[in-house]
Design an enzyme around this catalytic site. Structure first.
Site, mmCIF file in Angstrom:
data_model
loop_
_atom_site.group_PDB
_atom_site.id
_atom_site.type_symbol
_atom_site.label_atom_id
_atom_site.label_comp_id
_atom_site.label_asym_id
_atom_site.label_seq_id
_atom_site.Cartn_x
_atom_site.Cartn_y
_atom_site.Cartn_z
ATOM 1 C CB CYS A 101 -0.759 -0.057 1.258
ATOM 2 S SG CYS A 101 -1.825 1.477 1.266
ATOM 3 C CG HIS A 143 -5.612 -2.686 -0.696
ATOM 4 N ND1 HIS A 143 -4.672 -3.115 -0.273
ATOM 5 C CD2 HIS A 143 -5.381 -1.188 -1.142
ATOM 6 C CE1 HIS A 143 -3.769 -2.120 0.178
ATOM 7 N NE2 HIS A 143 -4.244 -1.024 -0.226
ATOM 8 C CD GLU A 144 -6.694 1.042 -3.912
ATOM 9 O OE1 GLU A 144 -6.585 2.030 -3.427
ATOM 10 O OE2 GLU A 144 -5.530 0.494 -4.164
ATOM 11 C CG HIS A 147 -7.157 3.053 1.159
ATOM 12 N ND1 HIS A 147 -6.587 3.159 2.147
ATOM 13 C CD2 HIS A 147 -6.714 2.081 0.357
ATOM 14 C CE1 HIS A 147 -5.254 2.702 1.945
ATOM 15 N NE2 HIS A 147 -5.513 1.790 0.751
HETATM 16 NI NI NI Z 1 -3.762 1.045 -0.084
#
Ligand code: NI
Length: 179
Positions: A101, A143-144, A147
């Protein structure tokens, strides 16, 4: 357009829940996306979420038309701007895979993710996106989108012995990897 500073783990702005985008096709939204694309390209990231540059909106970008030197083995994911995303899990299979990341520079960890997901959302013009994907593509989206709810991948890990420095875990990436 500008390369923006990427916030690093420990910055409380990475822990917020992002707000939905209300207006599509605006100069402000295009400016944000242009900055995100330029910032991701400069960092050679596989994806980037708006909160990582301090903008608390539900905007993520990922994918590329060329192989990523930070993930040379990964299959290509189409370049995508995804706004106000929703993920639905398909099936019950999870798989572990290595992630990095840009907000956790220099490190990689093995993270369990759903193997197959559906995702829905909108592009910059407000057109609907609706896909079912698996494997690395599904991993990048999970994953995104994490966020956008204030989650960084180390908080998804189950085994912290599979967490370490990229240069130690993957020395063959040296030179291709500056995170
Ligand atoms: Ni990330």
């Amino acid at each position: 357009m500008a390369v923006r500073e990427i916030l690093k783990m420990g910055d409380s702005r990475l822990l917020r829940t992002a707000e939905p985008v209300q207006s599509f096709g605006t100069p402000e939204l295009y400016g944000l996306i242009a900055d995100m694309l330029e910032t991701m390209a400069a960092a050679r990231g596989a994806g980037l979420a708006a909160p990582q540059i301090g903008v608390n909106l539900q905007v993520v970008i990922f994918g590329s038309d060329l192989p990523n030197p930070r993930y040379p083995e990964a299959p290509l994911v189409p370049r995508t701007v995804l706004i106000n995303p929703r993920i639905t899990v398909v099936g019950s299979e999870q798989e572990e895979g290595w992630e990095g990341c840009l907000s956790v520079p220099g490190l990689r960890g093995r993270v369990p993710r759903w193997q197959t997901i559906g995702y829905q959302g909108f592009d910059a013009e407000g057109r609907a996106i609706d896909r079912v994907v698996e494997g690395f593509h599904a991993r990048v989206v999970q994953h995104e989108c994490d966020h956008l709810i204030g989650r960084l991948y180390p908080t998804r890990m189950r085994d912290l012995s599979a967490f370490g420095f990229t240069e130690v875990l993957f020395p063959q990436l040296l030179g291709a990897d500056d995170d």
